[in-house]
Motif scaffolding. Structure first.
Motif, short mmCIF file in Angstrom:
data_model
loop_
_atom_site.label_atom_id
_atom_site.label_comp_id
_atom_site.label_asym_id
_atom_site.label_seq_id
_atom_site.Cartn_x
_atom_site.Cartn_y
_atom_site.Cartn_z
N ILE A 78 65.80 101.50 28.06
CA ILE A 78 65.63 100.19 27.77
C ILE A 78 65.85 99.40 29.29
N LEU A 79 67.03 99.58 29.51
CA LEU A 79 67.44 98.89 30.94
C LEU A 79 66.48 99.01 32.02
N LEU A 80 65.98 100.25 32.18
CA LEU A 80 65.10 100.34 33.16
C LEU A 80 63.67 99.83 32.98
N CYS A 84 61.68 97.10 35.18
CA CYS A 84 60.37 97.11 35.85
C CYS A 84 59.50 95.89 35.16
N LEU A 85 59.76 95.64 33.93
CA LEU A 85 58.96 94.49 33.73
C LEU A 85 59.24 93.16 34.58
N LYS A 86 60.75 93.30 34.77
CA LYS A 86 60.98 91.88 35.87
C LYS A 86 60.42 92.07 37.20
N THR A 101 57.42 94.92 26.49
CA THR A 101 56.79 93.79 26.82
C THR A 101 57.84 92.85 27.15
N SER A 102 57.44 91.77 27.89
CA SER A 102 58.18 90.54 28.13
C SER A 102 58.77 90.09 26.96
N ALA A 108 65.02 94.45 22.33
CA ALA A 108 65.55 95.71 22.66
C ALA A 108 66.71 96.02 23.32
N VAL A 109 67.02 95.26 24.59
CA VAL A 109 68.36 95.08 25.21
C VAL A 109 69.54 94.88 24.27
#
Length: 152
Positions: A78-80, A84-86, A101-102, A108-109
């Protein structure tokens, strides 16, 4: 100019590598398999292997730095996924087919942090459900949909 389409795989514990290879061959999308240890990958021009050092988050760091709008990232981390989204990933998909998704990554985090705190406090909360055939099918659908969307 659009970024070239490719699949980046957080591969050390990925249960859908074979499915990713088959989709890559069918759609002619290159795949980079990133891991901390040497993993066997099919000898094919579309499949590349990157073995990073065994430092903490070395594979995650490599993937996050390589991510751009043309990247489809496959990870259960989840942190990766958040990183990646960022970084502007075209898509981030969990091996069970759930897209990150954003709009969904924040919750999720947060859930991940709560579960980590519960485990640290000694609570026995169990782990994720076993990987099932439906997860594999959902993953294949999500990967196909991401490739189709990013090709447009």
């Amino acid at each position: 100019m659009a970024q070239p389409l490719r699949i980046l795989v957080d591969a050390d514990a990925c249960p859908v590598k074979d499915e990713i290879y088959r989709v890559a061959w069918r759609t002619e999308v290159p795949v980079t398999v990133v891991s901390n240890a040497h993993l066997r990958v099919p000898p094919h021009p579309l499949i590349a292997r990157v073995v990073v050092g065994d430092g903490f988050d070395a594979a995650d760091d490599w993937i996050a730095e390589a991510t751009d709008a043309g990247a489809i990232v496959i990870t259960a981390d989840i942190l990766l996924a958040d990183r990646c989204l960022k970084s502007g990933a075209g898509a981030v998909i969990a091996p069970n087919g759930r897209p990150f998704t954003s709009s969904s990554i924040g919750s999720a985090v947060a859930v991940r942090a709560i579960m980590s705190d519960l485990r640290a406090g000694g609570d026995r909360i169990g782990g994720p459900p076993p990987f099932a055939r439906e997860d594999r099918s959902r993953f294949l659908s999500a990967l196909d949909a991401a490739i189709t969307r990013l090709r447009r």
